[in-house]
Enzyme design. Structure first.
Site, short mmCIF file in Angstrom:
data_model
loop_
_atom_site.label_atom_id
_atom_site.label_comp_id
_atom_site.label_asym_id
_atom_site.label_seq_id
_atom_site.Cartn_x
_atom_site.Cartn_y
_atom_site.Cartn_z
N LYS A 82 50.82 51.84 178.44
CA LYS A 82 49.47 51.78 179.02
C LYS A 82 48.59 50.83 178.21
CE LYS A 82 45.63 53.19 181.08
NZ LYS A 82 44.64 53.21 180.06
N VAL A 134 52.37 56.49 182.65
CA VAL A 134 52.36 57.61 183.59
C VAL A 134 51.14 57.45 184.51
CG1 VAL A 134 52.21 60.12 183.83
CG2 VAL A 134 53.52 59.12 181.94
N HIS A 159 49.94 61.33 177.66
CA HIS A 159 50.23 61.71 176.27
C HIS A 159 51.45 62.63 176.22
CE1 HIS A 159 45.69 61.16 176.06
NE2 HIS A 159 46.10 60.33 175.14
P1 AMP Z 1 44.83 57.41 173.37
O1 AMP Z 1 44.61 58.86 173.16
O2 AMP Z 1 44.16 56.85 174.58
O3 AMP Z 1 44.58 56.60 172.12
O4 AMP Z 1 46.39 57.23 173.67
C1 AMP Z 1 47.35 57.72 172.77
C2 AMP Z 1 48.70 57.20 173.17
O5 AMP Z 1 49.01 57.64 174.50
C3 AMP Z 1 48.75 55.65 173.21
O6 AMP Z 1 50.00 55.23 172.70
C4 AMP Z 1 48.63 55.37 174.68
O7 AMP Z 1 49.22 54.14 175.07
C5 AMP Z 1 49.36 56.53 175.30
N1 AMP Z 1 48.95 56.74 176.69
C6 AMP Z 1 47.69 56.94 177.15
N2 AMP Z 1 47.68 57.02 178.50
C7 AMP Z 1 48.97 56.84 178.89
C8 AMP Z 1 49.63 56.80 180.16
N3 AMP Z 1 48.96 56.94 181.30
N4 AMP Z 1 50.96 56.59 180.18
C9 AMP Z 1 51.65 56.44 179.03
N5 AMP Z 1 51.10 56.48 177.81
C10 AMP Z 1 49.78 56.67 177.73
#
Ligand code: AMP
Length: 285
Positions: A155, A182, A36
């Protein structure tokens, strides 16, 4: 600044718009980690003002999924955001977003439904209705924050492709900025759900990135037949893995691919220790 209501966010946005400032939005479900943070850093670099939403969106969870036990760490999230230079952390309650009686039902709520072609595959197959919930909440966040730029991680590559399609189809005036995955140094893609993994599960979870990297190596050595590339995965799997899918799709439109090329993205979903993990890789260098 931590804000819980839509009205207060609107007020602040109005002031920023009056000043002609650019606004970036990073939608999240909280339990923030370095994945994030990479989105947040990009947003802070690119935009005058940055809003991070922290909202565990009930309508994108299917029955039996982890809505109730999903990690909620708002205080730590707020601190991380403040340190990173975020201007607003928007953390609404479900009632603030959907009203008291409208949670987890489409009987009374207007939904944004992405095209069937994009959702009847990969995660959409097992998580029926998930992307309806995602598109609905992201559309609402776009309307509340009116960002110039919105940042999404590779991701969740299917999600990113679907959001881009929604923005195009509905003429939403926002530019979507994709951000690379990441990973831990082990290769494991960071995810809020990694908190559910035991130490041993974490070792078993490395199979996902190993499978993807190995497929990319094989492709770069000249193997393009998708069935042959899929075969290479099995040596990384054992009784601890419950493979849901391993699919090869066109990076731009989620067309299924039979012969891999530079635009092919390989998607994997696999349960480890009962935890559903996803990962993906683009075959182009
Ligand atoms: P989430 O809180 O899981 O809904 O993720 C919020 C945002 O962070 C989304 O756009 C995800 O794709 C991104 N995100 C989550 N994990 C990663 C990661 N390891 N690398 C890059 N972006 C991420």
């Amino acid at each position: 600044m931590l804000i819980h209501t839509i009205a207060e966010v609107r007020e602040q946005i109005k002031l920023w718009k009056k000043e002609g400032l650019t606004i970036g939005l990073v939608p999240t479900m909280g339990a923030l980690h370095a994945g994030h943070l990479s989105l947040i850093k990009k947003a802070v670099e690119k935009c005058d003002k940055v809003v991070v939403s922290v909202f565990v969106n009930p309508i994108q969870f299917c029955p039996g999924e982890d809505l109730d036990k999903y990690p909620r760490t708002l205080e730590a999230d707020q601190k991380l955001c403040e340190d990173a230079g975020v201007n607003i952390v928007f953390a609404p309650s479900p009632a603030e977003m959907y009203g008291e009686n409208q949670m987890r039902t489409n009987d009374f709520l207007t939904y944004v439904i992405p095209p069937f072609f994009y959702v009847n595959k990969l995660c959409g197959k097992s998580r029926v209705g998930h992307f309806d919930g995602v598109c609905t909440v992201v559309n609402k966040l776009f309307n509340i924050v009116q960002p110039d730029f919105a940042f999404f991680g590779q991701k969740d590559a299917q999600q990113l492709i679907i959001i881009k399609k929604m923005v195009k189809d509905l003429n939403i005036p926002v530019e979507i900025i994709p951000c690379p995955i990441v990973r831990e140094s082990s290769g494991l893609a960071l995810s809020s759900r990694n908190k559910y993994l035991s130490d041993d599960d974490k070792i078993q979870a490395l199979a996902l990135s190993k499978i993807l990297n190995n497929i990319k190596n094989c492709y770069q050595k000249g193997i393009t037949d998708v069935e042959a590339l899929k075969e290479t995965a099995y040596s990384f799997l054992n009784e601890n893995h419950d493979l849901e899918y391993l699919e090869f799709m066109d990076e731009n439109n989620l067309d299924e691919v039979k012969k891999a090329n530079d635009n092919t993205r390989v998607f994997i979903a696999c349960k480890v220790g009962g935890v559903r993990l996803i990962d993906n890789i683009l075959l182009k260098d």
